[in-house]
Enzyme design. Structure first.
Site, PDB file in Angstrom:
ATOM      1  N   GLU A  53      -5.791  -3.720  -0.680  1.00 12.56           N
ATOM      2  CA  GLU A  53      -6.334  -4.716   0.045  1.00 12.56           C
ATOM      3  C   GLU A  53      -7.190  -5.504  -0.644  1.00 12.56           C
ATOM      4  OE1 GLU A  53      -5.422  -1.654   1.044  1.00 12.56           O
ATOM      5  OE2 GLU A  53      -4.461  -1.544   3.045  1.00 12.56           O
ATOM      6  N   THR A  95       0.860  -1.198   0.083  1.00 12.79           N
ATOM      7  CA  THR A  95       0.025   0.094   0.168  1.00 12.79           C
ATOM      8  C   THR A  95       0.824   1.128  -0.112  1.00 12.79           C
ATOM      9  OG1 THR A  95      -0.064   0.094   2.386  1.00 12.79           O
ATOM     10  CG2 THR A  95      -1.828  -1.183   1.289  1.00 12.79           C
ATOM     11  N   TRP A 150     -20.758  15.011  10.403  1.00 12.57           N
ATOM     12  CA  TRP A 150     -19.543  14.927   9.470  1.00 12.57           C
ATOM     13  C   TRP A 150     -19.754  15.685   8.157  1.00 12.57           C
ATOM     14  CZ3 TRP A 150     -18.344   8.931   9.497  1.00 12.57           C
ATOM     15  CH2 TRP A 150     -17.867   8.523  10.758  1.00 12.57           C
ATOM     16  N   LYS A 167     -15.172  17.120  11.283  1.00 15.19           N
ATOM     17  CA  LYS A 167     -16.236  16.850  12.075  1.00 15.19           C
ATOM     18  C   LYS A 167     -16.696  18.351  12.540  1.00 15.19           C
ATOM     19  CE  LYS A 167     -17.227  12.401  14.093  1.00 15.19           C
ATOM     20  NZ  LYS A 167     -17.338  11.577  15.241  1.00 15.19           N
TER      21      LYS A 167
HETATM   22  P1  AMP Z   1      -4.848   2.009  -2.923  1.00 16.14           P
HETATM   23  O1  AMP Z   1      -4.930   0.871  -1.835  1.00 16.14           O
HETATM   24  O2  AMP Z   1      -3.744   3.000  -3.072  1.00 16.14           O
HETATM   25  O3  AMP Z   1      -5.339   1.996  -4.216  1.00 16.14           O
HETATM   26  O4  AMP Z   1      -6.146   3.316  -2.372  1.00 16.14           O
HETATM   27  C1  AMP Z   1      -7.275   2.897  -1.954  1.00 16.14           C
HETATM   28  C2  AMP Z   1      -8.023   4.103  -1.386  1.00 16.14           C
HETATM   29  O5  AMP Z   1      -8.187   5.194  -2.333  1.00 16.14           O
HETATM   30  C3  AMP Z   1      -9.480   3.617  -0.910  1.00 16.14           C
HETATM   31  O6  AMP Z   1      -9.491   3.184   0.147  1.00 16.14           O
HETATM   32  C4  AMP Z   1      -9.888   5.066  -1.121  1.00 16.14           C
HETATM   33  O7  AMP Z   1      -9.939   5.730   0.245  1.00 16.14           O
HETATM   34  C5  AMP Z   1      -9.408   5.658  -2.351  1.00 16.14           C
HETATM   35  N1  AMP Z   1     -10.329   5.456  -3.267  1.00 16.14           N
HETATM   36  C6  AMP Z   1     -10.108   4.438  -4.380  1.00 16.14           C
HETATM   37  N2  AMP Z   1     -11.063   4.846  -5.300  1.00 16.14           N
HETATM   38  C7  AMP Z   1     -11.678   5.639  -4.931  1.00 16.14           C
HETATM   39  C8  AMP Z   1     -13.227   6.416  -5.521  1.00 16.14           C
HETATM   40  N3  AMP Z   1     -13.767   6.142  -6.632  1.00 16.14           N
HETATM   41  N4  AMP Z   1     -13.553   7.525  -4.796  1.00 16.14           N
HETATM   42  C9  AMP Z   1     -13.105   7.821  -3.610  1.00 16.14           C
HETATM   43  N5  AMP Z   1     -11.903   7.425  -3.022  1.00 16.14           N
HETATM   44  C10 AMP Z   1     -11.469   6.371  -3.936  1.00 16.14           C
END
Ligand code: AMP
Length: 567
Positions: free
Chosen positions: A333, A188, A445, A440
């Site tokens: 994940e 990640t 929120w 918040k």
């Molecule tokens: P990653 O593991 O680097 O792909 O990041 C995942 C995170 O990216 C998710 O938990 C979200 O917070 C954010 N994310 C991915 N797709 C979207 C989306 N379409 N809209 C908003 N947040 C997103």
């Protein structure tokens, strides 16, 4: 107890190699086109790809790589990277894609944590490898993904990928592997703490590829020419390198040139029908289209995810360029796909405005993923489109635990995503924030994503971030940080006036600051933590004038929820 009656079908393991073997056998002449780092365009077929992936497998085995060993990659989207996806996993090694945009220290940490045996790299990253090599003593060898003629000058002793392949003939059968064995590893991006590894299995990867290919998921097809802009070092390019051979789609790889002009020209030249990427990349492409006054002649659909797709971008793709946007949500994940905003037949009979609102959300889960939202007490929240909660997921391609970590991240068998969301009566997910980024205000929120989306729709705004700023009365209030378009004229008051009637009054930011650029993570996400640190001491005008606070009960602030010490 009676003996269970077992089904009598073949027990064929779901292995990653079976995807490429299928494409090679049944879509053998379908093309894979790559813009190479060497500068030219390379073309060959799935059949060629499988043969060379087998040559790579033979070469790695000859170097002593064994099943379970991790092989790192530092590479752009290209045919050699695709060969590595299969030439490692095909004999049981693990393909560990590394994000080269991370800081070198972080990359070294990842390589050492994964205990990579060999690292394959594109020649663009030669200088980076020279920095990494002394910090990664357990890596046995660094392999430059090029031929002898293009080997870069380096202080690290590196070998040539093509020279290694040339020593083998590809006459080799993929072994039958246990489908539960590890196949791929991705870390990640690690906005806080050290990056953590998600170790996928053959089974999870193949099931994810099946799911991703469904018509109401990514919906890839043998009729598509697919250009994944999303990097192969970011969660396996959302599964496209697996779903494309499964479906027989043509693949077009852009290499390192991700600017709007290069992408557009490649899309036109290869008659690309399908693409996928994060919103930031599409901004560049849309700017190019506008400036050059051109349109797509073949592009039909694009998946946008990784961060929220701004409604203004969705509208422009669909209404100006006739391209269907599939807004998707997922995470490392989750392999990564979780939800996609595709409408049912019934939903597509609703008014255009209602349909647009649904498409702006992150959408419906695909089969294989279950989701729920829970409150602070861990109890399920209603799916009414209003209640915000922590989003939890589970399914066969969702992480069980992080690589080389004993602690389970799960809560009652569910994975807490760290996202905050609503789910509506259509079962459509709407991500409103990361739990650590949520604002918040007086106990209620505010969705920073919604506030940002309004700002981005302003023609003078290039990018915007909404963060929490401390406030003596409401604990936190939103502060908007804006990057203006070049030469645009925009004042704080113009920006705030633009919010009138677009969001609840109490969601309107209390202040606007203009900056030259916003900090991003290596995967293009806004680094709100950095922004919050930068503006920690920012004093909101409303904080100086508590008596005349611009929001009160009459204007809709949910004061009834405000803790007594704040009201
Ligand atoms: P990653 O593991 O680097 O792909 O990041 C995942 C995170 O990216 C998710 O938990 C979200 O917070 C954010 N994310 C991915 N797709 C979207 C989306 N379409 N809209 C908003 N947040 C997103």
């Amino acid at each position: 107890m009676t003996t269970p009656l077992y089904g009598q079908m073949m027990d064929v393991p779901l292995t990653v190699s079976s995807l490429l073997a299928h494409a090679s056998r049944h879509f053998g002449t379908t093309e894979i086109v790559s813009k190479r780092i060497e500068g030219d365009v390379h073309r060959y077929t799935y059949r060629d790809c499988e043969r060379r992936a087998k040559q790579l497998a033979q070469a790695l085995m000859a170097l002593g790589v064994e099943a379970g060993d991790r092989i790192g990659t530092l590479a752009w989207n290209g045919y050699r990277h695709l060969e590595t996806y299969y030439g490692t996993t095909g004999f049981g090694a693990v393909c560990h894609t590394i994000n080269p945009r991370l800081f070198p220290d972080q990359i070294a940490y990842i390589v050492n944590h994964a205990d990579d045996r060999y690292v394959l790299f594109d020649i663009t990253f030669a200088a980076l490898v020279d920095v990494l090599a002394p910090q990664c003593p357990n890596v046995r060898g660094w392999i430059a993904m090029t031929d002898e003629a293009h080997m870069p000058r380096m202080s690290t002793a590196a070998s040539s990928y093509e020279a290694l392949l040339a020593q083998h003939d590809g006459a080799f059968d993929w072994p039958e592997l246990d489908e539960r064995c590890a196949s791929n590893l991705c870390y990640t991006s690690g906005t806080t703490g050290n990056p953590k590894g998600a170790l996928y299995s053959h089974r999870s990867t193949v099931l994810h590829a099946f799911g991703a290919s469904l018509p109401d998921a990514m919906g890839l097809s043998a009729r598509d020419s697919v250009l994944p802009v999303v990097p192969m070092f970011h969660v396996n390019a959302w599964g496209i390198p697996h779903a494309a051979p499964l479906t027989g789609a043509k693949l077009v790889f852009p290499g390192k040139d991700l600017d709007g002009k290069s992408l557009y020209e490649l899309m036109e030249a290869e008659r690309v029908t399908y693409s996928a990427g994060v919103p930031t990349v599409w901004l560049g492409l849309l700017n190019h289209l506008r400036e050059a006054g051109v349109k797509f002649s073949t592009l039909q659909r694009t998946v946008i995810g990784g961060s929220a797709c701004p409604p203004a971008m969705l509208k422009m793709f669909q209404e100006v360029y006739g391209v269907e946007v599939i807004h998707a949500w997922g995470m490392t994940e989750m392999s990564p796909l979780g939800t996609l905003a595709k409408l049912t037949w019934e939903q597509s009979q609703r008014s255009p405005d209602e349909q647009r609102k649904l498409r702006e959300k992150q959408g419906h889960v695909m089969y294989g993923v279950d989701m729920k939202i829970v409150g602070d007490d861990g109890r399920d929240l209603p799916w009414d489109g209003v209640a915000f909660g922590d989003l939890h997921v589970r399914g066969p391609w969702v992480i069980d635990r992080y690589f080389r970590s004993d602690a389970s991240p799960l809560v009652d068998g569910w994975f807490p995503t760290g996202d905050v969301a609503t789910i509506d009566k259509d079962s459509f997910l709407n991500i409103t924030d990361r739990s650590k980024d949520v604002i918040k205000s007086g106990g209620e929120w505010i969705s920073s994503i919604d506030v940002e989306n309004v700002a981005i729709a302003h023609p003078a705004v290039a990018e915007a971030a909404c963060i929490a700023c401390s406030h003596p009365k409401w604990t936190e209030r939103p502060l908007l940080v804006v990057v203006k378009r070049p030469d645009a004229d925009l004042t704080r008051d113009d920006m705030l006036a633009f919010y009138e009637g677009k969001v609840a009054k109490w969601w309107i930011p209390d202040d606007v600051v203009f900056v030259d650029e916003l900090p991003h993570t290596a995967t293009g996400k806004l680094q709100k933590l950095k922004l919050r640190e930068r503006f920690r001491d920012h004093v909101l005008p409303s904080a100086l004038d508590i008596e005349n606070c611009p929001f009160d009960e009459k204007e809709g602030h949910a004061l009834r929820h405000v803790k007594t010490d704040l009201s």
